[in-house]
Scaffold this motif. Structure first.
Motif, short mmCIF file in Angstrom:
data_model
loop_
_atom_site.label_atom_id
_atom_site.label_comp_id
_atom_site.label_asym_id
_atom_site.label_seq_id
_atom_site.Cartn_x
_atom_site.Cartn_y
_atom_site.Cartn_z
N VAL A 6 49.40 34.28 55.12
CA VAL A 6 49.76 35.60 54.59
C VAL A 6 49.64 35.66 53.08
O VAL A 6 49.00 36.56 52.53
CB VAL A 6 51.19 35.98 55.04
CG1 VAL A 6 51.66 37.24 54.31
CG2 VAL A 6 51.24 36.19 56.55
N PHE A 7 50.26 34.69 52.39
CA PHE A 7 50.38 34.79 50.94
C PHE A 7 49.20 34.20 50.17
O PHE A 7 49.11 34.39 48.96
CB PHE A 7 51.68 34.12 50.48
CG PHE A 7 52.91 34.87 50.89
CD1 PHE A 7 53.38 35.93 50.12
CD2 PHE A 7 53.59 34.55 52.06
CE1 PHE A 7 54.51 36.64 50.51
CE2 PHE A 7 54.72 35.25 52.44
CZ PHE A 7 55.18 36.31 51.67
N ARG A 8 48.34 33.46 50.81
CA ARG A 8 47.16 32.95 50.14
C ARG A 8 45.89 33.49 50.79
O ARG A 8 45.09 34.19 50.15
CB ARG A 8 47.14 31.40 50.16
CG ARG A 8 47.29 30.79 48.80
CD ARG A 8 48.65 31.04 48.19
NE ARG A 8 49.70 30.28 48.87
CZ ARG A 8 50.99 30.42 48.60
NH1 ARG A 8 51.42 31.29 47.70
NH2 ARG A 8 51.90 29.70 49.25
N ALA A 9 45.69 33.19 52.07
CA ALA A 9 44.42 33.54 52.72
C ALA A 9 44.20 35.04 52.80
O ALA A 9 43.05 35.50 52.71
CB ALA A 9 44.38 32.92 54.12
N CYS A 10 45.27 35.82 52.97
CA CYS A 10 45.11 37.27 53.07
C CYS A 10 45.22 37.97 51.72
O CYS A 10 44.54 38.97 51.49
CB CYS A 10 46.14 37.85 54.05
SG CYS A 10 45.83 37.44 55.78
N MET A 11 46.07 37.48 50.85
CA MET A 11 46.27 38.18 49.57
C MET A 11 45.19 37.88 48.54
O MET A 11 44.77 38.78 47.81
CB MET A 11 47.65 37.83 49.00
CG MET A 11 48.80 38.43 49.79
SD MET A 11 50.37 38.23 48.92
CE MET A 11 51.50 38.96 50.12
N LEU A 12 44.74 36.65 48.46
CA LEU A 12 43.75 36.30 47.44
C LEU A 12 42.44 37.08 47.58
O LEU A 12 41.91 37.54 46.56
CB LEU A 12 43.50 34.79 47.43
CG LEU A 12 44.59 33.97 46.74
CD1 LEU A 12 44.42 32.48 47.01
CD2 LEU A 12 44.61 34.23 45.24
N PRO A 13 41.89 37.25 48.79
CA PRO A 13 40.67 38.06 48.88
C PRO A 13 40.87 39.49 48.40
O PRO A 13 39.92 40.12 47.92
CB PRO A 13 40.35 38.03 50.39
CG PRO A 13 40.94 36.77 50.87
CD PRO A 13 42.21 36.62 50.09
N MET A 14 42.09 40.01 48.50
CA MET A 14 42.35 41.37 48.03
C MET A 14 42.57 41.42 46.52
O MET A 14 42.33 42.45 45.89
CB MET A 14 43.56 41.96 48.77
CG MET A 14 43.33 42.16 50.26
SD MET A 14 44.62 43.12 51.10
CE MET A 14 45.96 41.93 51.17
N LEU A 15 43.05 40.33 45.92
CA LEU A 15 43.34 40.32 44.49
C LEU A 15 42.16 39.88 43.63
O LEU A 15 42.02 40.32 42.49
CB LEU A 15 44.53 39.40 44.21
CG LEU A 15 45.89 39.86 44.76
CD1 LEU A 15 46.93 38.77 44.57
CD2 LEU A 15 46.34 41.14 44.07
N VAL A 16 41.31 39.00 44.16
CA VAL A 16 40.21 38.45 43.36
C VAL A 16 39.25 39.53 42.84
O VAL A 16 38.87 39.49 41.66
CB VAL A 16 39.45 37.37 44.16
CG1 VAL A 16 38.08 37.07 43.54
CG2 VAL A 16 40.28 36.10 44.22
N PRO A 17 38.81 40.52 43.65
CA PRO A 17 37.88 41.52 43.11
C PRO A 17 38.49 42.34 41.97
O PRO A 17 37.77 42.79 41.08
CB PRO A 17 37.59 42.42 44.32
CG PRO A 17 37.94 41.61 45.50
CD PRO A 17 39.07 40.74 45.08
N CYS A 18 39.78 42.50 42.00
CA CYS A 18 40.46 43.31 40.98
C CYS A 18 40.79 42.50 39.75
O CYS A 18 40.47 42.87 38.62
CB CYS A 18 41.72 43.92 41.57
SG CYS A 18 42.82 44.68 40.37
N ALA A 19 41.44 41.34 39.95
CA ALA A 19 41.98 40.56 38.84
C ALA A 19 41.06 39.43 38.40
O ALA A 19 41.20 38.92 37.28
CB ALA A 19 43.34 39.99 39.22
N GLY A 20 40.15 39.00 39.29
CA GLY A 20 39.35 37.81 39.00
C GLY A 20 40.06 36.58 39.54
O GLY A 20 41.29 36.58 39.69
N PRO A 21 39.33 35.50 39.83
CA PRO A 21 39.94 34.30 40.43
C PRO A 21 41.07 33.70 39.60
O PRO A 21 42.12 33.35 40.14
CB PRO A 21 38.75 33.33 40.55
CG PRO A 21 37.55 34.20 40.62
CD PRO A 21 37.86 35.39 39.75
#
Length: 304
Positions: free
Chosen positions: A155-170
């Motif tokens: 939930v907190f890594r595999a699902c959230m990171l793909p949603m945050l990376v395009p916006c915030a960057g890795p």
């Protein structure tokens, strides 16, 4: 262009709100069962297993809906974005866990020095099926070593990171994602207040410490997820850290072999910093990793 900036801002708001909603669903699922029993009671744990596994099983739908709403461009499948893939699976299982064990060199040596068993005794116990049957029948062990690491990392890594990376960057996503994880653990304060387990000041300090610790740990597993593109590494590291707990530094200071133990603590930290990037080199896991394909611009985290 103004239109591109507006779309980017809309993508960011959609990403943040999706992550916030997902975090609320995860924590909320723990409280759908009304009970006067404490959180460590087997009945409470079993009920929470049911609800949290349902939420975790549905969590990839958040990523799918987010991708449809934002039209995020990537050639990777949904499962690959979630870190569920075969390419690079062997190093993904071994290297992050080895890296975490290096960081815990001091506590591991301390544990070995204080353990009444010999090394061969430990091997025999680890290979005994009865030992594992006892572990898997213990609800608290099952929660701490299996269910919590798997569901929280999903939930907190595999699902959230793909949603945050395009916006915030890795790089920014590594430090943003753990905030949802840290805040999600504040629900433990409710349990402590409800059962009057300590003073108000003590409970508050405990909550602040737990938020800080879980946020730092969350940044570490987010780093591993982005660098390796695999879910299994963060899950195994999470399970290992749950088993080890926070390092008993006060006990190390009073240990009969204090110099040796404290030296191993320092050596572990130095070796961890030395091996952090080499052990998570994306070339071992398939370059670029799926989540890195979502980044709008190149990032040093996604390169060897």
């Amino acid at each position: 262009m103004p239109g591109d900036e507006a779309r980017s801002a809309g993508c960011c708001w959609t990403s943040v709100l999706s992550c916030l909603l997902l975090a609320c669903c995860y924590v909320g699922s723990l409280y759908v069962w009304r009970s006067e029993l404490p959180r460590d009671h087997p009945t409470v744990i079993k009920r929470r297993f049911t609800s949290v596994l349902v939420v975790s099983g549905l969590s990839p739908l958040f990523v799918w809906v987010w991708r449809e709403l934002t039209s995020a461009r990537t050639s990777s499948s949904l499962l690959a974005l979630l870190g569920i893939r075969v390419e690079g699976i062997v190093p993904a299982v071994l290297l992050p866990l080895m890296l975490t064990m290096v960081l815990f060199l001091g506590p591991l040596l301390q544990l070995a020095l204080d353990c009444p068993w010999s090394f061969l005794d430990g091997i025999r116990v680890a290979l005994d099926p009865c030992f594992w049957m006892v572990c898997f029948s213990d609800m608290r062990w099952l929660r701490n070593q299996v269910v919590a690491p798997l569901t929280e990392e999903l939930v907190f890594r595999a699902c959230m990171l793909p949603m945050l990376v395009p916006c915030a960057g890795p790089a920014t996503a590594v430090f943003t994602c753990p905030l949802f994880f840290g805040v999600a653990h504040f629900h433990h304060v409710i349990e402590l207040l409800r059962f009057r387990q300590g003073t108000l000041a003590g409970i508050f300090l405990s909550a602040v410490f737990q938020f800080s610790y879980t946020a730092v740990f969350g940044a570490y597993t987010a780093f591993i997820f982005i660098r390796t593109g695999h879910l299994v590494g963060p899950v195994l590291c999470h399970s290992f850290c749950n088993y080890m707990g926070f390092p008993a530094i006060s006990a190390a200071l009073d240990h009969p072999r204090r110099i040796l133990v404290l030296s191993s603590y320092l050596l572990g930290v130095l070796l961890f910093l030395l091996f952090l990037f080499p052990f998570t080199d994306p070339s071992y896991y398939g370059l670029p990793t799926p989540v890195c394909t979502l980044a709008s611009s190149p990032s040093s985290l996604c390169r060897s």
